[in-house]
Design a protein around this motif. Structure first.
Motif, mmCIF file in Angstrom:
data_model
loop_
_atom_site.group_PDB
_atom_site.id
_atom_site.type_symbol
_atom_site.label_atom_id
_atom_site.label_comp_id
_atom_site.label_asym_id
_atom_site.label_seq_id
_atom_site.Cartn_x
_atom_site.Cartn_y
_atom_site.Cartn_z
ATOM 1 N N PHE A 1 0.825 -1.200 0.000
ATOM 2 C CA PHE A 1 0.000 0.000 0.000
ATOM 3 C C PHE A 1 0.862 1.254 0.000
ATOM 4 C CE2 PHE A 1 -2.681 -3.343 1.644
ATOM 5 C CZ PHE A 1 -3.849 -3.159 0.910
ATOM 6 N N PRO A 2 0.771 2.026 -1.067
ATOM 7 C CA PRO A 2 1.573 3.265 -1.131
ATOM 8 C C PRO A 2 1.110 4.254 -0.059
ATOM 9 C CG PRO A 2 0.147 3.037 -3.065
ATOM 10 C CD PRO A 2 -0.058 1.830 -2.223
ATOM 11 N N GLY A 3 2.034 5.034 0.389
ATOM 12 C CA GLY A 3 1.696 6.063 1.364
ATOM 13 C C GLY A 3 1.875 5.640 2.810
ATOM 14 N N ILE A 4 2.254 4.392 3.046
ATOM 15 C CA ILE A 4 2.516 3.955 4.419
ATOM 16 C C ILE A 4 3.804 4.640 4.879
ATOM 17 C CG2 ILE A 4 3.051 1.976 5.921
ATOM 18 C CD1 ILE A 4 0.212 1.853 4.884
ATOM 19 N N ALA A 5 3.766 5.231 6.047
ATOM 20 C CA ALA A 5 4.946 5.942 6.567
ATOM 21 C C ALA A 5 6.157 5.012 6.618
ATOM 22 C CB ALA A 5 4.639 6.497 7.953
ATOM 23 N N ASP A 6 7.299 5.543 6.233
ATOM 24 C CA ASP A 6 8.540 4.773 6.114
ATOM 25 C C ASP A 6 9.008 4.162 7.436
ATOM 26 O OD1 ASP A 6 10.699 3.983 4.217
ATOM 27 O OD2 ASP A 6 11.949 5.146 5.614
ATOM 28 N N HIS A 7 8.634 4.748 8.560
ATOM 29 C CA HIS A 7 9.121 4.223 9.841
ATOM 30 C C HIS A 7 8.591 2.826 10.138
ATOM 31 C CE1 HIS A 7 5.391 4.951 12.210
ATOM 32 N NE2 HIS A 7 5.269 6.026 11.433
#
Length: 189
Positions: free
Chosen positions: A17-23
């Motif tokens: 899922f695009p947009g998931i925070a990188d952390h």
């Protein structure tokens, strides 16, 4: 309880899922590998100790199995060793989360869920197990705060299970063997 595909599901979700925070699962391969190492350690250590302890002390009868004090004792040793390693290795940093992170990762979600299942234990037993590990207790609270209200919504079932498991104990309380003031009280965990 145990689900050997849980880590794969978490990795899939943050990757698909695009947009998931990188952390949650960093694109940086070095940081990602460190998170993966925590997840790999989790299954053979923390998960084994926590699951087997809870099953052999509280949930066994509810699942149609007898309690097994010997298995519970062995599981508690694994759990204690895992909590010690969690505190000394994975929480050995300046951040509030695993690997010194300033924000939670999927490793935080997976490991904290393992420990929140201890919520079904008698409060005295749970406190005996967790209280020596101050960093772990603080990390649980930090993860809860960072992910609420979802954290409490997801784990609400544990509070309901605990109430059902305490129901027989509440009858003992009415008979004077235990104080009924503990009924209905959620831990601070």
């Amino acid at each position: 309880m145990s689900c050997f595909c849980s880590h794969a599901i978490l990795v899939y979700l943050v990757s698909a899922f695009p947009g998931i925070a990188d952390h949650w699962y960093p694109t940086d391969v070095f940081r990602r590998a460190k998170i993966q190492s925590v997840l790999d350690w989790h299954h053979s250590n923390l998960r084994y100790g926590a699951d087997h302890y809870v099953i052999n002390t509280v949930l066994g009868p509810a699942l149609g199995h007898p309690l097994n004090p010997k298995a519970a004792s062995e599981a508690e040793k694994v759990l204690s060793s895992s909590l010690s390693n969690l505190e000394k290795i994975w929480l050995n940093g300046n951040g509030r989360f695993l690997l010194g992170g300033s924000q939670p990762s999927i490793a935080d979600l997976s490991l904290v869920c393992e420990l929140v299942q201890l919520e079904v234990l008698d409060e005295k037993d749970r406190d005996r197990i967790l209280s020596p590990y101050k960093k772990v207790v603080r990390w649980i609270e930090d993860t809860r705060a960072a992910t609420n209200p979802h954290f409490d919504q997801v784990h609400n079932i544990l509070f309901r299970v605990k109430m059902k498991l305490q129901h027989p104990r509440s009858m003992d309380a009415e008979a004077g063997t235990e104080t009924s003031s503990k009924m209905g009280r959620h831990s601070k965990m």
